[in-house]
Design an enzyme around this catalytic site. Sequence first.
Site, PDB file in Angstrom:
ATOM      1  CG  HIS A 106       2.486 -13.469  -7.305  1.00 50.41           C
ATOM      2  ND1 HIS A 106       3.564 -14.307  -7.214  1.00 50.41           N
ATOM      3  CD2 HIS A 106       1.518 -14.042  -6.550  1.00 50.41           C
ATOM      4  CE1 HIS A 106       3.243 -15.346  -6.428  1.00 50.41           C
ATOM      5  NE2 HIS A 106       2.017 -15.203  -6.013  1.00 50.41           N
ATOM      6  CB  CYS A 154      -2.240 -15.800  -4.503  1.00 52.08           C
ATOM      7  SG  CYS A 154      -0.762 -16.726  -4.960  1.00 52.08           S
TER       8      CYS A 154
HETATM    9  P1  NAD Z   1       2.639 -22.817   4.894  1.00 52.45           P
HETATM   10  O1  NAD Z   1       3.704 -23.810   4.711  1.00 52.45           O
HETATM   11  O2  NAD Z   1       2.979 -21.413   5.213  1.00 52.45           O
HETATM   12  O3  NAD Z   1       1.629 -23.319   6.040  1.00 52.45           O
HETATM   13  C1  NAD Z   1       1.173 -24.619   6.123  1.00 52.45           C
HETATM   14  C2  NAD Z   1       1.023 -25.003   7.580  1.00 52.45           C
HETATM   15  O4  NAD Z   1       0.482 -26.321   7.663  1.00 52.45           O
HETATM   16  C3  NAD Z   1       2.348 -25.024   8.323  1.00 52.45           C
HETATM   17  O5  NAD Z   1       2.156 -24.373   9.569  1.00 52.45           O
HETATM   18  C4  NAD Z   1       2.641 -26.524   8.520  1.00 52.45           C
HETATM   19  O6  NAD Z   1       3.358 -26.786   9.696  1.00 52.45           O
HETATM   20  C5  NAD Z   1       1.236 -27.071   8.624  1.00 52.45           C
HETATM   21  N1  NAD Z   1       1.113 -28.490   8.289  1.00 52.45           N
HETATM   22  C6  NAD Z   1       1.895 -29.244   7.475  1.00 52.45           C
HETATM   23  N2  NAD Z   1       1.422 -30.504   7.409  1.00 52.45           N
HETATM   24  C7  NAD Z   1       0.324 -30.562   8.184  1.00 52.45           C
HETATM   25  C8  NAD Z   1      -0.602 -31.578   8.529  1.00 52.45           C
HETATM   26  N3  NAD Z   1      -0.485 -32.806   8.027  1.00 52.45           N
HETATM   27  N4  NAD Z   1      -1.619 -31.282   9.377  1.00 52.45           N
HETATM   28  C9  NAD Z   1      -1.775 -30.043   9.886  1.00 52.45           C
HETATM   29  N5  NAD Z   1      -0.927 -29.022   9.597  1.00 52.45           N
HETATM   30  C10 NAD Z   1       0.112 -29.274   8.740  1.00 52.45           C
HETATM   31  O7  NAD Z   1       1.735 -22.901   3.570  1.00 52.45           O
HETATM   32  P2  NAD Z   1       0.838 -21.757   2.951  1.00 52.45           P
HETATM   33  O8  NAD Z   1       1.690 -20.868   2.135  1.00 52.45           O
HETATM   34  O9  NAD Z   1      -0.016 -21.165   4.016  1.00 52.45           O
HETATM   35  O10 NAD Z   1      -0.026 -22.595   1.932  1.00 52.45           O
HETATM   36  C11 NAD Z   1      -1.184 -23.307   2.339  1.00 52.45           C
HETATM   37  C12 NAD Z   1      -2.057 -23.539   1.128  1.00 52.45           C
HETATM   38  O11 NAD Z   1      -2.467 -22.269   0.604  1.00 52.45           O
HETATM   39  C13 NAD Z   1      -1.395 -24.273  -0.037  1.00 52.45           C
HETATM   40  O12 NAD Z   1      -2.371 -25.032  -0.719  1.00 52.45           O
HETATM   41  C14 NAD Z   1      -0.922 -23.143  -0.920  1.00 52.45           C
HETATM   42  O13 NAD Z   1      -0.758 -23.533  -2.262  1.00 52.45           O
HETATM   43  C15 NAD Z   1      -2.078 -22.172  -0.756  1.00 52.45           C
HETATM   44  N6  NAD Z   1      -1.745 -20.776  -1.036  1.00 52.45           N
HETATM   45  C16 NAD Z   1      -0.571 -20.235  -0.628  1.00 52.45           C
HETATM   46  C17 NAD Z   1      -0.287 -18.914  -0.943  1.00 52.45           C
HETATM   47  C18 NAD Z   1       1.014 -18.290  -0.561  1.00 52.45           C
HETATM   48  O14 NAD Z   1       1.477 -17.459  -1.310  1.00 52.45           O
HETATM   49  N7  NAD Z   1       1.590 -18.621   0.555  1.00 52.45           N
HETATM   50  C19 NAD Z   1      -1.221 -18.137  -1.618  1.00 52.45           C
HETATM   51  C20 NAD Z   1      -2.447 -18.693  -1.962  1.00 52.45           C
HETATM   52  C21 NAD Z   1      -2.705 -20.031  -1.678  1.00 52.45           C
END
Ligand code: NAD
Length: 335
Positions: free
Chosen positions: A221, A141
């Site tokens: 942010h 992000c």
């Molecule tokens: P999150 O924890 O909200 O969601 C991740 C999901 O994946 C959860 O539902 C979890 O149960 C599931 N999961 C975990 N292990 C798994 C597996 N082995 N197989 C299948 N599903 C699995 O995470 P998020 O915030 O959505 O982040 C996901 C990615 O996006 C990360 O790389 C993060 O850095 C990136 N990201 C996050 C944000 C943010 O602010 N949340 C912003 C931009 C990018």
Amino acid sequence: MAKAKIAVNGYGTIGKRVADAVRAQDDMEIIGISKTKPNYEAAVAHQLGYDIYAPAANLGAFEKAGIPAAGSIEEMVEKVDLVADCTPGGVGEANKALYEKAGVKAIWQGGEEHELTGFSFNAVSNYEGALGLDFVRVVSCNTTGLCRVIYPIDKAFGVNKVRATLVRRATDPNDIKKGPINAIVPDPIKLPSHHGPDVKTVIPHINITSAAMKIPTTLMHVHTVNMELKNECTAEDVRKVLGSQSRIRFVGQGISSTAEIIEVARDIKRPRNDMWENCVWTDSVTMHEGELYFFQAIHQESIVVPENVDAIRAMMELESDGAKSIQKTNKAIGL
Ligand code: NAD
């Protein structure tokens, strides 16, 4: 033309939004989403009509919970052209072998390292470079927010150097496990933070350094951005360039905080209060001794969502022109 078949592996903060955004497009479709556990998010995904896939070992738990599962994650991957891997940072890497074995394309998110795919994506900065690629990483992000402003300003005026200070939300609104609760945390203490170097994975020639800290908030942010420019220009010239970008929104009219920006997202009836655009405070755009300064707010939960859709379109070669893809994505999601 047949729609591109997409799966979302990891249906959390980013995954659920990517699934909805893909569903809104007319050139791609969601075949399935994965959940590890049959929790409330899985129940809602089922209500929303998504086919849910789960780790083979957990399928029994879904049956027991009364949430139908369509099959294992391996089976889901076999059915699609491309997987949007939205598992937590560092987890997605282990899925690469699965995608390679199934011969499917995959997108990872900013929590993974650039080296996992060798191509880090931001739609306005390098859409064309992703055409036909098998593996792409959509940057985080914060990096997305920085690329969206740096790329057009560099194109218009040339950028000598960028200094960015990031004030980061501690965690997402639904997260009950993380803090800080009552602290300001330089994160990382060693400088620069990874955000500046991460911009260089998308726009390699940019000279940039960054510092970041976490504060007790969940909404957005805020970045202070300072750029030394090569060519002379006024603050008005910069506003014109930023104003030409569909994923940059100017804020003013009494908006003095991230709380009010989220209120705008609610008022304009955005799904989940999502603010897909960088929010730049109009009055903060200032030129001082040849240097540009401004504040922008970044909605961490949603800013990368349209970028994922564009990355899919480029990798599947559904559209060769980045500007056209951006326009198509925006229109379909209501941006
Ligand atoms: P999150 O924890 O909200 O969601 C991740 C999901 O994946 C959860 O539902 C979890 O149960 C599931 N999961 C975990 N292990 C798994 C597996 N082995 N197989 C299948 N599903 C699995 O995470 P998020 O915030 O959505 O982040 C996901 C990615 O996006 C990360 O790389 C993060 O850095 C990136 N990201 C996050 C944000 C943010 O602010 N949340 C912003 C931009 C990018």
